[in-house]
Design an enzyme around this catalytic site. Structure first.
Site, PDB file in Angstrom:
ATOM      1  N   PRO A  42       0.815  -1.213   0.000  1.00  0.00           N
ATOM      2  CA  PRO A  42       0.000   0.000   0.000  1.00  0.00           C
ATOM      3  C   PRO A  42       0.853   1.271   0.000  1.00  0.00           C
ATOM      4  CG  PRO A  42       0.159  -0.848   2.215  1.00  0.00           C
ATOM      5  CD  PRO A  42       0.952  -1.778   1.343  1.00  0.00           C
TER       6      PRO A  42
ATOM      7  N   GLY B  85      -9.170  -6.599   5.650  1.00  0.00           N
ATOM      8  CA  GLY B  85     -10.316  -5.722   5.427  1.00  0.00           C
ATOM      9  C   GLY B  85     -10.029  -4.292   5.839  1.00  0.00           C
TER      10      GLY B  85
ATOM     11  N   CYS C 108      -4.269   1.865   9.354  1.00  0.00           N
ATOM     12  CA  CYS C 108      -5.690   1.505   9.239  1.00  0.00           C
ATOM     13  C   CYS C 108      -6.307   1.164  10.589  1.00  0.00           C
ATOM     14  CB  CYS C 108      -5.880   0.349   8.266  1.00  0.00           C
ATOM     15  SG  CYS C 108      -4.926  -1.105   8.718  1.00  0.00           S
TER      16      CYS C 108
ATOM     17  N   GLU D   4     -14.182   5.629   7.607  1.00  0.00           N
ATOM     18  CA  GLU D   4     -12.730   5.643   7.795  1.00  0.00           C
ATOM     19  C   GLU D   4     -12.070   6.805   7.033  1.00  0.00           C
ATOM     20  OE1 GLU D   4     -10.366   2.641   5.736  1.00  0.00           O
ATOM     21  OE2 GLU D   4      -9.180   2.340   7.542  1.00  0.00           O
TER      22      GLU D   4
ATOM     23  N   LEU E 101      -3.093  -6.921   9.078  1.00  0.00           N
ATOM     24  CA  LEU E 101      -3.901  -7.304  10.229  1.00  0.00           C
ATOM     25  C   LEU E 101      -5.168  -8.023   9.764  1.00  0.00           C
ATOM     26  CD1 LEU E 101      -3.622  -3.870  12.112  1.00  0.00           C
ATOM     27  CD2 LEU E 101      -1.999  -5.769  12.116  1.00  0.00           C
TER      28      LEU E 101
ATOM     29  N   THR F 280       0.374   3.857   1.837  1.00  0.00           N
ATOM     30  CA  THR F 280       0.455   4.459   3.177  1.00  0.00           C
ATOM     31  C   THR F 280       1.670   3.974   3.972  1.00  0.00           C
ATOM     32  OG1 THR F 280      -1.157   2.767   3.748  1.00  0.00           O
ATOM     33  CG2 THR F 280      -1.971   5.024   3.516  1.00  0.00           C
ATOM     34  N   ASN F 281       2.044   2.725   3.800  1.00  0.00           N
ATOM     35  CA  ASN F 281       3.195   2.180   4.537  1.00  0.00           C
ATOM     36  C   ASN F 281       4.098   1.432   3.556  1.00  0.00           C
ATOM     37  OD1 ASN F 281       1.645   2.768   6.984  1.00  0.00           O
ATOM     38  ND2 ASN F 281       0.542   0.895   6.522  1.00  0.00           N
TER      39      ASN F 281
ATOM     40  N   GLY G  82      -6.582  -1.492  -0.414  1.00  0.00           N
ATOM     41  CA  GLY G  82      -8.010  -1.173  -0.390  1.00  0.00           C
ATOM     42  C   GLY G  82      -8.889  -2.374  -0.646  1.00  0.00           C
TER      43      GLY G  82
END
Lengths: 107, 479
Positions: free
Chosen positions: B114, B215, B248, B339, B419, B116-117, B197
């Site tokens: 992703p 998820g 997340c 979110e 996760l 984001t990280n 996503g």
């Protein structure tokens, strides 16, 4: 032991239940609710405006048959006229798991 | 040759290299494997600052110092949690049951990364894949290609120097959905590790290959009246501001009872959070959520408060840490109830405890089923009731949810950047994904007959006159 109470006010019917609603009680319960609705109909009130709320303030358990009663009752009314109110979080979760909390307006 | 055929050929080439690498890798013993993992850990850890800066510069998301900490989690904490784990050959033997467990590698793993990280997720996935002797194919987000490519280069060179098989780490050209899909569906691929996503995860599950996807989150946090309020607020801020809210598992809504609303609100204000006015909420909604959808706008992901305020055309005090939006509902009419991976928090006050928990359940089911939830309380009964009612793989108690859910810092959850969210999030597990999920375990079953079964007269099973009670009694006779 299931206790019920019905409050009628023109186009509104609030059915208050308390206790443990097992499947065995549901046939009788469905008949009682139908009878309450019939009584309102007899008064000549506008059926399109009829609102019904099931108040579960003191209910600790509901059988799947009870959820069916909720669905059947909601189907007899115009959209948005049925709601389930004052659930404790465990009952709230039960409706969530069934995926019916929005359709039945569980608040 | 059409463009699609080109991609398919590339997918074939990538997988051919990976499968040859897997063939060689499966001959390695535990010691040799561990040496490679240690070398990659050290190289990744030593590059943590450089890679964090690169990720921040390239993506424009988050806070580079926090990305250093994410890289540290992905290397130091992940490594220390897996280094002593047996992942090769015989991993257990129980003389009582006669059962021996043998770990086998899966084969090529496709690691989707992703934005984001980016660098941290590459290092974490590479470490757990190599620890289990699986070659890994990295697919970077199109906005994080450079930093991911550099991370792969660093890890791959370290792995090769430590004796790893050629092509044990590959990265595919970015920005091609067709190539990604071709690799996902490739018959030689063993597993997809999909972090991203909902669309990506769904594509992974639909590929026909096994997938571990995760998820989305929508993390509700309940502050109970028994909570240490200044402590709770300070923890929430440290979590929600971490990397500008890109994790997340970071808090999305704060729920309190009316009785403590004023105190909690004052504490957030004292700790430099700003409560938006109704008009400002509408302005922030417009920039935070794509109109007509329930999806966050990519442009605000990981942005600092001042940048978001500027986009929304509002003025907030200097030094504001989080934008707080007081809401009285959830769903499509309240866009900030979903979110948002940025320092924006929904804030709810309810008339009593029962309503508060019901609202937590509603928010939990609003796009975040199975992910994480948080509670601040010093009332054991309420903590356990909350935990049983929420559908979340991780219930973080008196803990910042972002850092808490990733494990290894505030608790003994497995350190991870993927996760699991259980079936609620359409995942196979609620665990934090780690090396243990990347092996096939074979069970060698020695003959250890079941005495109860042997003492049962099988003729009685064939006879209708023997009911369950009679046969159950017979099964346990003289035991």
């Amino acid at each position: 032991m299931l206790k019920t109470n019905y409050i009628k006010d023109e186009n509104k019917l609030i059915c208050t239940f308390s206790g443990h609603i097992s499947g065995l009680l549901c046939d009788e319960l469905a008949t009682k609710i139908d009878s309450q609705m019939a009584q309102i109909k007899e008064t000549g009130s506008n059926q399109d405006q009829l609102q019904i709320a099931f108040d579960l303030t003191d209910v600790s358990y509901i059988a799947s048959s009870y959820i069916r009663i909720c669905m059947a009752t909601a189907k007899k009314l115009k959209p948005g006229k049925f709601s389930v109110i004052n659930c404790n979080p465990f009952i709230k979760k039960t409706f969530k798991v069934a995926g019916l909390d929005e359709i039945l307006h569980v608040v | 040759m059409s463009e699609l055929e080109n991609f398919l050929e590339t997918a074939d080439q990538v997988l051919e290299r990976a499968i040859l690498s897997a063939a060689e890798f499966q001959q390695f013993d535990q010691k040799r494997t561990d040496q490679i993992v240690e070398a990659v850990f050290k190289a990744g850890f030593n590059a943590r600052v450089k890679l964090a800066r690169m990720a921040h510069e390239e993506t424009g998301i988050g806070v580079w110092e926090h990305k250093v900490l994410k890289n540290t989690l992905a290397t130091l904490l992940v490594y220390t949690s897996i280094k002593d784990e047996k992942t090769v050959g015989v991993i257990s033997f129980d003389p009582l049951t006669g059962m021996t467990e043998i770990a086998q590698p899966l084969g090529p793993i496709f690691a989707v990364i992703p934005v984001t990280n980016p660098t941290s997720t590459v290092m974490y996935k590479v470490l757990i894949a190599l620890k289990t002797r699986n070659p890994v194919i990295v697919s970077a987000h199109r906005s994080a290609v450079k930093c991911c490519t550099e991370t792969v280069r660093i890890c791959y060179e370290a792995a090769l120097a430590a004796g790893a098989p050629e092509d044990c780490i590959q990265i595919i050209p970015a920005g091609s959905r067709e190539l990604t899909q071709a690799i996902m569906a490739h018959p030689k691929l063993a597993l997809i590790l999909a972090t991203g996503g909902t669309g990506l995860v769904k594509a992974a599950y639909s590929s026909g290959n096994p997938a571990i996807g995760v998820g989305p989150g929508n993390v509700p946090v309940f502050i109970d009246e028994s909570a240490d309020i200044p402590f709770a607020v300070s923890n929430i801020i440290s979590s929600k501001t971490f990397d500008n809210g890109t994790v997340c598992a970071s808090e999305q809504s704060i729920i309190v009872e009316k009785s403590i609303e004023a105190v909690v609100r004052k504490e957030f204000e004292r700790q430099q959070c700003y409560f938006l006015t109704p008009d400002e909420i509408r302005r922030v909604e417009k920039v935070a959520i794509t109109e007509g959808t329930m999806n966050m706008n990519a442009a605000i992901v990981g942005q600092p408060v001042q940048a978001i305020a500027k986009m929304a055309g509002i003025a907030v005090p200097e030094g504001t840490k989080i934008l707080m939006a007081t809401l009285n509902g959830y769903g499509k009419d309240f866009p900030l109830s979903v979110e948002v991976l940025a320092p924006i928090l929904a804030f709810y006050s309810t008339k009593d405890y029962r309503s508060a928990i019901n609202l937590c359940i509603d928010l939990n089911y609003l796009g975040g089923i199975g992910h994480s939830a948080g509670i601040y309380a010093n009332n054991e009964e309420r903590i356990m009731e909350f935990s049983q009612l929420l559908n979340a793989g991780r219930i973080l108690v008196n803990t910042p949810t972002a850092q808490g859910a990733c494990g290894g810092i505030y608790n003994s959850l497995l350190p991870s950047l993927t996760l699991g969210c259980g079936t609620g999030g359409k995942n196979i597990t609620t665990e934090n994904i780690s090396a243990r999920h990347l092996i096939n375990i074979q069970r060698v079953c020695r003959r250890k007959p079941n005495e109860n079964w042997l003492s049962l007269d099988l003729q009685h099973c064939l006879d209708d006159h023997y009911d369950a009670t009679a046969l159950y009694k017979e099964y346990y006779k003289n035991h």
